[in-house]
Scaffold this motif. Structure first.
Motif, PDB file in Angstrom:
ATOM      1  N   ASP A   1       2.628   6.323 -22.906  1.00  0.00           N
ATOM      2  CA  ASP A   1       2.074   5.547 -23.997  1.00  0.00           C
ATOM      3  C   ASP A   1       3.170   5.295 -25.031  1.00  0.00           C
ATOM      4  O   ASP A   1       3.924   6.206 -25.392  1.00  0.00           O
ATOM      5  N   PHE A   2       3.267   4.039 -25.499  1.00  0.00           N
ATOM      6  CA  PHE A   2       4.379   3.668 -26.371  1.00  0.00           C
ATOM      7  C   PHE A   2       4.336   4.415 -27.700  1.00  0.00           C
ATOM      8  O   PHE A   2       5.375   4.842 -28.216  1.00  0.00           O
ATOM      9  N   ASP A   3       3.155   4.585 -28.261  1.00  0.00           N
ATOM     10  CA  ASP A   3       3.050   5.182 -29.595  1.00  0.00           C
ATOM     11  C   ASP A   3       3.081   6.708 -29.560  1.00  0.00           C
ATOM     12  O   ASP A   3       3.833   7.346 -30.291  1.00  0.00           O
ATOM     13  N   SER A   4       2.293   7.333 -28.678  1.00  0.00           N
ATOM     14  CA  SER A   4       2.204   8.793 -28.658  1.00  0.00           C
ATOM     15  C   SER A   4       3.199   9.441 -27.714  1.00  0.00           C
ATOM     16  O   SER A   4       3.403  10.651 -27.759  1.00  0.00           O
ATOM     17  N   GLN A   5       3.813   8.640 -26.835  1.00  0.00           N
ATOM     18  CA  GLN A   5       4.730   9.130 -25.802  1.00  0.00           C
ATOM     19  C   GLN A   5       4.049  10.085 -24.823  1.00  0.00           C
ATOM     20  O   GLN A   5       4.706  10.866 -24.118  1.00  0.00           O
ATOM     21  N   GLN A   6       2.729  10.048 -24.758  1.00  0.00           N
ATOM     22  CA  GLN A   6       1.998  10.840 -23.776  1.00  0.00           C
ATOM     23  C   GLN A   6       2.232  10.265 -22.383  1.00  0.00           C
ATOM     24  O   GLN A   6       2.130   9.064 -22.170  1.00  0.00           O
ATOM     25  N   GLN A   7       2.543  11.143 -21.428  1.00  0.00           N
ATOM     26  CA  GLN A   7       2.773  10.677 -20.061  1.00  0.00           C
ATOM     27  C   GLN A   7       1.453  10.295 -19.406  1.00  0.00           C
ATOM     28  O   GLN A   7       0.517  11.080 -19.344  1.00  0.00           O
ATOM     29  N   LEU A   8       1.391   9.073 -18.904  1.00  0.00           N
ATOM     30  CA  LEU A   8       0.187   8.559 -18.265  1.00  0.00           C
ATOM     31  C   LEU A   8       0.273   8.617 -16.746  1.00  0.00           C
ATOM     32  O   LEU A   8      -0.754   8.742 -16.073  1.00  0.00           O
ATOM     33  N   ASN A   9       1.495   8.514 -16.218  1.00  0.00           N
ATOM     34  CA  ASN A   9       1.637   8.531 -14.763  1.00  0.00           C
ATOM     35  C   ASN A   9       3.078   8.833 -14.393  1.00  0.00           C
ATOM     36  O   ASN A   9       4.016   8.461 -15.110  1.00  0.00           O
ATOM     37  N   ASN A  10       3.229   9.538 -13.272  1.00  0.00           N
ATOM     38  CA  ASN A  10       4.562   9.768 -12.694  1.00  0.00           C
ATOM     39  C   ASN A  10       4.425   9.789 -11.180  1.00  0.00           C
ATOM     40  O   ASN A  10       3.652  10.569 -10.631  1.00  0.00           O
ATOM     41  N   ASN A  11       5.128   8.882 -10.512  1.00  0.00           N
ATOM     42  CA  ASN A  11       5.103   8.873  -9.055  1.00  0.00           C
ATOM     43  C   ASN A  11       6.436   8.363  -8.529  1.00  0.00           C
ATOM     44  O   ASN A  11       7.230   7.739  -9.258  1.00  0.00           O
ATOM     45  N   GLY A  12       6.701   8.611  -7.276  1.00  0.00           N
ATOM     46  CA  GLY A  12       7.965   8.197  -6.684  1.00  0.00           C
ATOM     47  C   GLY A  12       8.030   8.562  -5.217  1.00  0.00           C
ATOM     48  O   GLY A  12       7.045   8.984  -4.603  1.00  0.00           O
ATOM     49  N   PHE A  13       9.233   8.397  -4.631  1.00  0.00           N
ATOM     50  CA  PHE A  13       9.415   8.740  -3.224  1.00  0.00           C
ATOM     51  C   PHE A  13      10.876   9.063  -2.941  1.00  0.00           C
ATOM     52  O   PHE A  13      11.788   8.661  -3.675  1.00  0.00           O
ATOM     53  N   LEU A  14      11.083   9.786  -1.861  1.00  0.00           N
ATOM     54  CA  LEU A  14      12.408  10.065  -1.308  1.00  0.00           C
ATOM     55  C   LEU A  14      12.356   9.663   0.158  1.00  0.00           C
ATOM     56  O   LEU A  14      11.522  10.164   0.914  1.00  0.00           O
ATOM     57  N   ARG A  15      13.250   8.759   0.538  1.00  0.00           N
ATOM     58  CA  ARG A  15      13.182   8.187   1.878  1.00  0.00           C
ATOM     59  C   ARG A  15      14.522   8.365   2.591  1.00  0.00           C
ATOM     60  O   ARG A  15      15.581   8.040   2.051  1.00  0.00           O
TER      61      ARG A  15
END
Length: 715
Positions: free
Chosen positions: A382-396
């Motif tokens: 979130d831009f104002d609170s900097q609360q993390q809303l999502n984190n995802n990724g991959f290693l291929r």
């Protein structure tokens, strides 16, 4: 189905008749299918065919005929059979397919930069159909090979714009594209700098929709007219490309590249929405306002190495990308719903690729293999609170090989076989999953006669979902619609069988089937839960799943130069796509035809290009179908050079006439929602448009002077 069969038959008969007439004596004297090597007489431009195909590889030595009338590399490529130049955006297609990658001396350069370069620095073009390994997934790889010992400098300044004489943008310049580049090549060094700026001019687009929510007994429609329904575009994009190539010695080289891309989108959408509540018999009219402001910063840098030792050649590159995206969106729907989205999205990306090649028996047998490692991490806060809303990724991690060889001593039979195995680890908000997938490919090519050959291909492709499709974070886009991704969406695979027949050095016909048992697609489903109003109820959830896709297709392509200064091209394709997911299925059709005629007047340094494109398509997914029936485009382009080719002025006019209404329609049919979205791009962007391009080019050096002497008889 009958319409498609008739369309294909008519197209084949037309091309065949043109081919028959084209057998008359031409100024291009062809003796054999081998590459011309000695062209020394000033009066004779070509003594043999300059294009040679073996297997899935085509080599075209650039002749004066290919260069004639071409102001840049894109136009020159358009003079090669199988490649088509698009004058509207100065791009190139391969047998009617735009999914290509263009390299310079096997190195990745900016596509727009390369297309605008002058072609004098290149001596040949290498084309690989459906490349394997690091460039798998493209329909074609085009590699431009620089002349040996080339020395010189080149630069250009280019500006382009489009004026609309009618429609909602009447009297307005739709967009401006300004670019400049400088290239310097000497001894072991090659330097490239390129800057581009693109901007919209607060254009008006016409979009509207109709929706029905069966469970809520609610219908909605946009009250469509030019005053109350308009979307204003005000977008700006800057891109900077820098690269340096250095030849360490005759066997080893290093290259470095950096790209910075900044994009700012400021779009506004305003319309009146009518709501009909069928259960209570009331009608409401709402003011809808949407403001989408997004800024995106993208930094990318890469280091490339190429080497050779004896019969071995090898390469490696490492790439790092950092992307920061900041959407700031406001959507207000009357007094009942307000959406505020203000995020910080970050993407971190690294990729390492390595490969090697070995030849035996005088290049009759070749083995290529390699290893790729790719890591991506996405983060949304979130831009104002900097609360993390999502984190995802991959290693291929994946390894691949391709074995190519001649099956006889005279090169009339060629075959290849390849494969890839890939291990993927994906994660989303602390939860992980592992996937393993493999693919194979095979090719057989046979030379029937001196001018005819046939090729059979089987390819097994692998696709991967993007960030939006896999993000676990979702939100309501309006009072009844939720949108989100599927964090553990599986990779997609596709099978393609293809046969290609090439005849008379000017015509080819292809047929094939594409089957994807689990392609990635969007669906709308009915869910129950808490609504933005705070009460529980049914709502529409838009997300992603794996579904089935099947499409048999046929295509033809024709290229012929006649009367020395004319080049005619035609490409046609017909397909019958279908899609299925559970109980949902759709059947569509695809009919595409493109034809062009180019003329070059050597006395006045003038090139005229006329093209017609027709698209009658119904593209499908299990729950949607998109129709752009009777979508056709006719245009003529004229460009002329001044001051010894330093200045080029181009004028392009699009026809104000067309068969249909120019409106594209996308319809969704599901138990949760039935909707149709309309988009009138014809009135907004194309009808009677006038496009102007001005290019100033400066160049010099030893190789440039030699080229001008060689081409002096063209004046």
């Amino acid at each position: 189905m009958g319409k498609i069969i008739r369309f294909v038959l008519v197209t084949l008969l037309t091309v065949m008749s043109l081919t028959t007439r084209a057998q008359e004596k031409d100024t291009l004297k062809v003796q054999s299918d081998s590459v011309a090597r000695n062209v020394s007489l000033k009066e004779v431009s070509v003594v043999a065919s300059s294009i040679r195909t073996e297997g899935d590889r085509t080599t075209a030595f650039i002749t004066k005929e290919m260069r004639r009338g071409a102001r840049n590399t894109a136009q020159m490529l358009g003079n090669i059979r199988g490649l088509t130049w698009n004058a509207v955006d100065n791009s190139v297609e391969y047998n009617g397919k735009p999914n290509i990658i263009v390299l310079v001396d096997s190195l990745e350069k900016g596509y727009s930069y390369v297309m605008n370069l002058h072609h004098l620095r290149f001596e040949k073009v290498e084309i690989i159909d459906q490349p394997k390994g690091k460039y798998e997934g493209y329909d074609a790889l085009i590699n431009l090979v620089t002349k040996k010992n080339y020395e010189g400098y080149e630069g250009y300044l280019r500006t382009s714009t489009r004026l609309m004489p009618a429609g909602p943008n009447a009297g307005k310049f739709l967009w401006f594209v300004n670019s400049g580049a400088f290239t310097y090549t000497r001894n072991k060094w090659n330097f490239v700098a390129n800057v581009t700026r693109m901007s919209d001019n607060k254009n008006v687009l016409q979009e509207w929709y109709e929706r029905t929510y069966p469970m809520q007994e609610l219908t909605e429609r946009v009250l469509h007219n030019d005053e109350t329904n308009e979307k204003l575009l005000d977008n700006v994009d800057y891109q900077v490309n820098l690269s340096v190539d250095y030849q360490l010695n005759k066997n080893h080289s290093l290259s470095w590249a950096y790209v910075y891309d900044y994009n700012r989108d400021e779009n506004q959408l305003n319309y009146l929405l009518e709501q009909r509540h069928m259960n209570i018999g009331t009608i409401d009219t709402l003011d809808v306002h949407s403001i989408n402001n997004t800024s995106n910063h993208n930094h990318s840098t890469a280091l490339f190495y190429r080497g050779r030792s004896g019969a071995w050649s090898y390469e490696a590159d490492i790439n790092y990308v950092y992307n920061r995206n900041t959407p700031d969106n406001t959507f207000q729907r009357g007094s009942t719903f307000t959406l505020l989205n203000h995020y910080n999205d970050h993407m971190y990306y690294t990729r390492f690729r390595s490969g090697a090649r070995r030849s035996w028996y005088d290049n009759r047998l070749q083995l290529q293999f390699g290893y790729h490692n790719t890591w991506k991490d996405y983060e949304r806060k979130d831009f104002d609170s900097q609360q993390q809303l999502n984190n995802n990724g991959f290693l291929r991690n994946n390894g691949w090989f391709n074995l190519w060889g001649r099956l006889d001593s005279i090169g009339h039979n060629t075959a290849s076989v390849g494969g890839r195995i890939e291990q993927v680890h994906v994660w989303s908000n602390g939860i992980g999953d592992n996937q393993l997938v493999w693919s194979i490919s095979a090719m057989y090519w046979h030379k029937l006669t001196e001018k005819n050959w046939i090729r059979f291909n089987y390819d097994y492709g692998i696709g991967h979902p993007n960030q939006n499709q896999t993000s676990a974070y979702g939100y309501f886009t309006d009072s009844l619609t939720w949108s989100g991704g599927n964090p553990f969406l599986r990779h997609s695979v596709s099978h393609q069988w293809k046969v290609w027949f090439d005849a008379w050095w000017c015509f080819n016909a292809q047929a094939g089937v594409t089957y994807a048992p689990n392609t990635i697609t969007a669906i709308s489903e009915l869910r129950h839960g808490s609504l933005p109003s705070g009460v529980d109820g049914d709502y529409v959830a838009s997300t992603y799943v794996n579904s089935r896709y099947l499409s048999p297709w046929v295509s033809v392509s024709f290229t012929k130069r006649f009367a020395k200064d004319f080049v005619y091209k035609a490409d046609a394709l017909a397909a019958m796509p279908s899609a299925k997911y559970g109980d949902f299925s759709q059947h569509g059709h695809e009919l595409r035809f493109k034809t062009s005629l180019q003329y070059y007047n050597r006395k006045y340094h003038l090139t005229a290009f006329m093209a017609y494109e027709m698209n009658h398509n119904k593209m499908v997914t299990p729950q949607t179908y998109s129709i752009n029936d009777k979508d056709d485009l006719l245009y003529i382009s004229i460009d002329k050079t001044f001051f010894h080719d330093r200045l080029t002025l181009s004028f392009l006019a699009l026809s104000p006439l067309k068969w249909g209404d120019g409106i594209s329609r996308t319809t969704v049919v599901s138990p949760a929602i039935q909707s149709t979205n309309y988009f009138n791009s014809w009135e907004s962007n194309n009808r009677g448009a006038l496009q102007f391009t001005l290019v100033y080019r400066f160049m010099g050096g030893k190789s440039v002077r030699e080229y001008k002497r060689e081409m002096s008889d063209e004046r």
